[in-house]
Design a protein around this motif. Sequence first.
Motif, PDB file in Angstrom:
ATOM      1  N   UNK A  54      90.521  54.503  66.588  1.00  0.00           N
ATOM      2  CA  UNK A  54      89.348  55.109  65.950  1.00  0.00           C
ATOM      3  C   UNK A  54      89.272  56.601  66.278  1.00  0.00           C
ATOM      4  N   UNK A  55      89.504  56.938  67.534  1.00  0.00           N
ATOM      5  CA  UNK A  55      89.501  58.348  67.949  1.00  0.00           C
ATOM      6  C   UNK A  55      90.589  59.107  67.206  1.00  0.00           C
ATOM      7  N   UNK A  56      91.770  58.516  67.134  1.00  0.00           N
ATOM      8  CA  UNK A  56      92.896  59.155  66.453  1.00  0.00           C
ATOM      9  C   UNK A  56      92.565  59.414  64.982  1.00  0.00           C
ATOM     10  N   UNK A  57      92.014  58.426  64.315  1.00  0.00           N
ATOM     11  CA  UNK A  57      91.678  58.583  62.899  1.00  0.00           C
ATOM     12  C   UNK A  57      90.580  59.636  62.711  1.00  0.00           C
ATOM     13  N   UNK A  58      89.594  59.623  63.585  1.00  0.00           N
ATOM     14  CA  UNK A  58      88.513  60.608  63.498  1.00  0.00           C
ATOM     15  C   UNK A  58      89.048  62.020  63.676  1.00  0.00           C
ATOM     16  N   UNK A  59      89.874  62.208  64.697  1.00  0.00           N
ATOM     17  CA  UNK A  59      90.436  63.538  64.959  1.00  0.00           C
ATOM     18  C   UNK A  59      91.301  63.979  63.794  1.00  0.00           C
ATOM     19  N   UNK A  62      89.040  64.802  60.750  1.00  0.00           N
ATOM     20  CA  UNK A  62      88.344  66.064  60.996  1.00  0.00           C
ATOM     21  C   UNK A  62      89.304  67.244  60.868  1.00  0.00           C
ATOM     22  N   UNK A  63      90.524  67.067  61.389  1.00  0.00           N
ATOM     23  CA  UNK A  63      91.510  68.142  61.318  1.00  0.00           C
ATOM     24  C   UNK A  63      91.871  68.443  59.859  1.00  0.00           C
ATOM     25  N   UNK A  64      92.111  67.416  59.077  1.00  0.00           N
ATOM     26  CA  UNK A  64      92.479  67.629  57.672  1.00  0.00           C
ATOM     27  C   UNK A  64      91.378  68.392  56.932  1.00  0.00           C
ATOM     28  N   UNK A  65      90.136  68.000  57.163  1.00  0.00           N
ATOM     29  CA  UNK A  65      89.015  68.709  56.532  1.00  0.00           C
ATOM     30  C   UNK A  65      88.959  70.163  56.986  1.00  0.00           C
ATOM     31  N   UNK A  66      89.109  70.377  58.281  1.00  0.00           N
ATOM     32  CA  UNK A  66      89.096  71.736  58.824  1.00  0.00           C
ATOM     33  C   UNK A  66      90.258  72.553  58.275  1.00  0.00           C
ATOM     34  N   UNK A  67      91.431  71.947  58.218  1.00  0.00           N
ATOM     35  CA  UNK A  67      92.628  72.640  57.746  1.00  0.00           C
ATOM     36  C   UNK A  67      92.455  73.087  56.294  1.00  0.00           C
ATOM     37  N   UNK A  68      91.957  72.204  55.446  1.00  0.00           N
ATOM     38  CA  UNK A  68      91.767  72.542  54.035  1.00  0.00           C
ATOM     39  C   UNK A  68      90.767  73.689  53.886  1.00  0.00           C
TER      40      UNK A  68
END
Length: 166
Positions: A54-59, A62-68
């Motif tokens: 769950x932590x891995x998927x959340x991170x 979140x990273x993909x959204x931030x990256x875009x």
Amino acid sequence: MKKRILSLTIIGLMAGILLASCGEKYKKDAQEVKEDVTELNKDLKQGAIDTAEEIKMTIKNDWENFKITSENTIQNTEKEIENLRERIAKISKKEQKKLTKELDELEQKSIVLKDKLAIRSQRFKDNLIEFNEKTKESEKEFEREFNHDMKVLGMALKNLFKDNLN
């Protein structure tokens, strides 16, 4: 006397049977407890695995959204730099030199931020990041710093002409 011996024998047998049956009950209870503990350990391990996933998927999400979002911001910054270069080309040579130098410095900062984002993105892609609660915090800190640097760069670009053409 025979009655006493017979009574004591019967009492002894009953006590023996009672103790023997209690011992079996104890062994059975001990076995059940052991099985329960084993099951609980399995549940705990599965819970830890589920939490880690769950932590891995959340991170990652979140990273993909931030990256875009960050890539879009960087593209907008690059367009703004190009627009400023066009504006600079239309002013006096003396001012052009000064503004071009400052714009080149700001463009370098933009390139550094773009590279920083690319390196971090590559680490995610190659699974070089250990996913846990500490990583969550470190990613939030990276995002805060990156957003701050982008904001400072954006303000510097907006104020480039204001500061130099007064």
